[in-house]
Each structure stands twice: as C-alpha cells, then as structure tokens.
Design a protein around this motif. Structure first.
Motif: not given
Length: 560
Positions: A403-415
């Motif tokens: 869950d933590i990894a998915r949230a992190s990926v979602e946050g950095f996806a626009p970058v």
C-alpha cells in the motif's frame, strides 16, 4: 572592420581600433586571399586540361606563381602586428598579379579584380577605393596599348571598369550598413546586459530577504512547478535547493498519526491549481522522523482576484501551539542528544581498546562487560526519553508495505510522466508488516524519487513487491539510469557523498537520502541491497523482516 564609418574619407584606414582584434583580422585576410588563390588554381587546372600550351607563356606562369607566393606570405605574416596600410599591400599586389595573368592569357581573367575591389571596398575609405580603380584603369589602358586598340577591347574595358565601380559602391554601402547594424546591436546588447544585471541583483536581494524569514514561502506556478521557494520551505518539506517538483519527501497528513493527504489534495497541489485558503492546518511527517503542524495560506500574485501570475503559498510551523507535548518532545530530544554524546565516546574508545593486541585476555573480558553495559544504557536512554504512547503510535503499526509503495508511485507518477519516464509497477502481492510505517514511507519515497531523478528521458523505472525469503517482504526499485561505478558503490550511504556522474550532469541532490534511509531500515531490523551497473542502471531492494511480533497489537491501519 578596418575603418571608422564616420571618418573614413579623411582618417587613416585604421580609424576603428575595436576592429583590430588579432584573430578576427587574420582570419578575414586569410579568407579573402585563399578565395582568390583557390579561384586562380582552379583556372590553372582548367587551362592545363584544355590548353596546356598556355603554360609556355611567361606572363601566365609568372602571374600564377605571383598569386601563390602572395598567399603563402599572407598565411605566414602576423597581421595583428601590421597596420591597416600594411594590409592594403596584399590586395594591391594581387591586382598586379591578376593584371599579369590577364596579359598572358584571356583578357576575361581580369574580372578576378571584382573580388579584390570588393575586398578593398569592404574595409577601406572611398579615397582608397577610387585610387584602386584608377590603378586598375591604368593597368587596363596599358594592356589596350600593348594588345592594340579596337572597338571590342575598348567596349570590354569600359564594361569592366563600370562593373568594378558598381561592385565597389555596393560593397561599401553594404559594409557601412552592416557596421551600423553591428554598433546598434552592440549598444542594445549592452543595455540588455545592464538590465539583466539589475534584475539578477534584485532577484538575489529578494531571495536573501525570503531566506531570512522563518516562515516557508513558495510561488506555485500554473505549470505545476514550485518556481521560487525559500530555505524555510525547503527545510519543512525536505526539498533539495534546486527541487521544483512535487511530491516532497515530507509526507502530509490530515492529522498527527492519521491518514496521508492524497496527492491532489496536498497544500502544494491546491496552490498550483490556484485555490485560495487561509490558515489551514496540516501535519507533516518529516524526513527527520518528527511530526510538525503547519498553518498554510495562499495569496493571489496577479491583479484582482485571479491568480494570473501563480499563487504564493505561505506555511509556518505551529506545532508548539497545537501539540501540548511539543515542548516535552523537544526537551527529550535535547536530553537524549546530551546523554548519547558522552556515551558514544565511551563506547568508541572501548572498541579501540578491544582491538589492541597488547590487551590481556582478562582485561579484554572486562572491557567486554563495560561495552555491554554501555550498549544497554543506550537502550535505556532511548526507552526513557520516548513516551509509551508516542512509541506505540509512531513506530509499531500493522500495515501493507505494498500500500505504501502504491501511494508513493501514485505521488511520483506526474514527475515521471513530465520527464518522459515509463513506470512499470507490480505491487499485487500483499506485504504485511508490523513496523514504523511512517518512516518506511519516507524510505520508499526516497528510493523511487532517486530512481526517477537519475533516469534520462525515455528510460524506465520498475517497482516490484515480493518476498525474497520466508519471513521477509521487500520492495525493489530498478531503473535504467546512469548507474553507479564499482568504486562509488560502497560509499553511497556515506553522508554528503555524491557520485562523479551525478555532479557532472548537474543532477540536484544532497547525498543524505540513502544514508538516512538505510538507518531507518536498519532500525526495523531490515537491510537495503543495492546493485548497479555504470551506464545501465541501478536496483535497490528494501527488505524488512515480516516475522517480528508486536508487544501490543494496535488497531490495524495503513498510513499509505
């Protein structure tokens, strides 16, 4: 280049000293002379193929040798030491050489004088141009008397002189306009440079003023970038000095030990959309492991009520006024620091003593007792200076690492999307843990952020969740970036260390993130495995033991 346009009729040819830069002057002389020599040599080759008997005419051979000799001498002379009058000798000698060539071959060859007249007209005064035309006219008239006066030869001579006169006038006018344009552009360039210098100074003064504030200030542009921010803002949000992207390494939460704010609803994201809000309180879990309450507000920077020029985001730390335990926590941190320093020195010297070869076995055993007691005292200090509620809430929680990894990926996806970087995500496997969820979120954020930062446009970052061994869960982040050399790989966890490749390419960073991440993972009983191939990419695995049992099981929740 060799004449002042305003006084060229009366002043000597060297009226504009600015045009006598050695390299430029020499290159110009070489270019004109080489063009003439190349043309003459091509004509000579044509003559050799079509009418080789022409080489038996003494005037043709002499003129050819004369041009080549002048060219060799031109390439050897240090023109930056010669006056403009001395330079004039070169085209004048060329005029004589072309006249000799014309006398020994076809009269049409004298049209090479066009090139020499253009040369003189470009850099010298009208007086010198007229004198040059008179010289050419004299040579032409002498040739007419030698060859014999006929209607055709007289007409050819008139056409030649008229052509040379027109070429001279056109080149002179064009050169004067070019010089005027160059002076105008130079003046405009000086004014622009002065204006840029003033703007740069004003920007530097503004930045110094912003950095002197203990309130975080940032300008959120409409393009989705943090355009300007001060030191306090960078410190609160754990940003590099040159960072302009979101998300930050400090994770934003609705409340202390609550749920994280979705990326689209963070204060920075809302400011980037131009939303206006006043004194809204959010909680940040910083990279240093501390909770901070921030009061956030936005201000319009454009005219009226529309954020034409972006929005100014203002945040300041209000932890002490909101959290009743803030002062106590600060005192505990200070006390912990003061107690740990001497104890660390004691344990360090004990380690050095135990490594000595001249220590007897009984003394070695006694030092071992002291070392174990000192280590136990360190744990007691940690336990005594952290409140039970704080430890239970901030450290030991049930959660899914995926869950933590998915949230992190979602946050950095626009970058990643903005940088043209593909994200390959495989986080379907459940990765249950009982550990410090908030700190591990920072570790995952840091590793994914690094992977994206060091990958070029068109590259790929892969994030995979798996169980490398029974009782272990892991998140592995691999990239196709610049990689790390074999010599640098053992040093990547050292404070402030950055690879030569990162510095040479100007990639921003402090060299602190991996070291902090490793300390966090080690505190959870885990490890960070790093593999890298210079020029091909890096793989980082965050491995945490999942078999550690809690002393007291808190309610299950996920901080992602």
């Amino acid at each position: 280049m060799w004449r002042d346009g305003a006084a060229r009729a009366t002043a000597p040819p060297a009226a504009d000293p600015a045009h006598f830069a050695g390299d430029r002057r020499s290159r110009s002389i070489w270019q004109w002379q080489l063009i003439l020599c190349f043309t003459v040599v091509m004509i000579a080759l044509g003559v050799a193929l079509l009418t080789p008997a022409m080489f038996t005419v003494w005037a043709f051979g002499l003129g050819l040798v004369f041009v080549i000799a002048i060219t060799i001498a031109t390439l050897a002379v240090p023109w930056h030491l010669i006056s403009a009058a001395g330079v004039l000798i070169v085209p004048l000698l060329d005029i004589l050489a072309v006249g000799v060539l014309g006398y020994g071959s076809s009269p049409a060859i004298v049209f090479l004088w066009v090139l020499l007249v253009a040369w003189i007209a470009s850099y010298y005064s009208p007086v010198i141009l007229i004198s040059t035309l008179c010289l050419i006219g004299s040579i032409t008239l002498a040739g007419l008397f030698v060859r014999g006066l006929t209607v055709d030869t007289i007409i050819n001579a008139v056409i030649l002189m008229v052509t040379l006169g027109f070429v001279g006038v056109i080149m002179m006018v064009g050169s004067a306009r070019n010089r005027s344009t160059r002076r105008l552009l130079s003046a405009q360039s000086a004014r622009l440079a002065h204006a840029l210098h003033r703007v740069t100074e004003q920007k530097a003064r503004t930045r110094r003023l912003m950095d002197s504030l203990d309130v975080g200030v940032a300008r959120a542009g409409k393009g989705g970038l943090i355009e300007i921010s001060n030191t306090a803002f960078h410190t609160l949000y754990a940003l590099d000095e040159s960072a302009q992207f979101h998300p930050t390494l400090a994770v934003e939460y609705h409340e202390r030990r609550g749920t994280p704010v979705p990326l689209a609803q963070t204060t920075i994201s809302r400011a980037m959309r131009g939303e206006l809000f006043e004194d809204e309180v959010v909680w940040l879990f910083g990279i240093d492991g501390e909770w901070r309450a921030l009061s956030a507000s936005t201000r319009v920077m454009g005219d009226g009520q529309v954020a034409n020029d972006g929005v100014l985001l203002i945040v300041h730390d209000v932890t002490e006024s909101i959290d009743p335990h803030a002062d106590a926590s600060a005192r505990r941190r200070t006390m912990s620091h003061e107690l740990r320093n001497p104890l660390t020195a004691i344990l360090g010297h004990i380690d050095l003593l135990m490594e000595r070869d001249d220590i007897t076995e009984p003394a070695h055993r006694q030092l071992g007792v002291v070392e174990r007691a000192g280590t136990r005292m360190q744990r007691l200090i940690d336990d005594a200076l952290v409140t039970p509620g704080e430890r239970a809430d901030d450290t030991d929680v049930h959660f899914d690492l995926a869950d933590i990894a998915r949230a992190s990926v979602e946050g950095f996806a626009p970058v990643a999307d903005a940088g043209g970087i593909a994200l390959d995500v495989d986080l379907e496997q459940c990765l249950p843990l009982y550990a410090d969820a908030f700190r591990l979120r920072q570790v995952v954020d840091n590793v994914i952020s690094n992977a994206i930062k060091y990958v070029q446009r068109g590259g790929k970052v892969s994030v995979r969740g798996h169980s490398p061994a029974p009782g272990e869960v892991a998140v592995t982040v691999s990239d196709t970036g610049i990689g790390i050399s074999v010599d640098d790989l053992p040093r990547i966890f050292e404070p402030d260390f950055r690879t030569d490749g990162a510095r040479e390419q100007g990639i921003p960073g402090t060299g602190l993130g991996l070291g902090i991440s490793r300390d966090i993972v080690l505190a959870q009983g885990g490890r960070i495995d790093v593999k890298s191939d210079l020029g091909h990419g890096t793989e980082v695995s965050i491995v945490i033991p999942s078999s550690r049992e809690p002393h007291e099981s808190p309610p299950e929740r996920s901080p992602a």
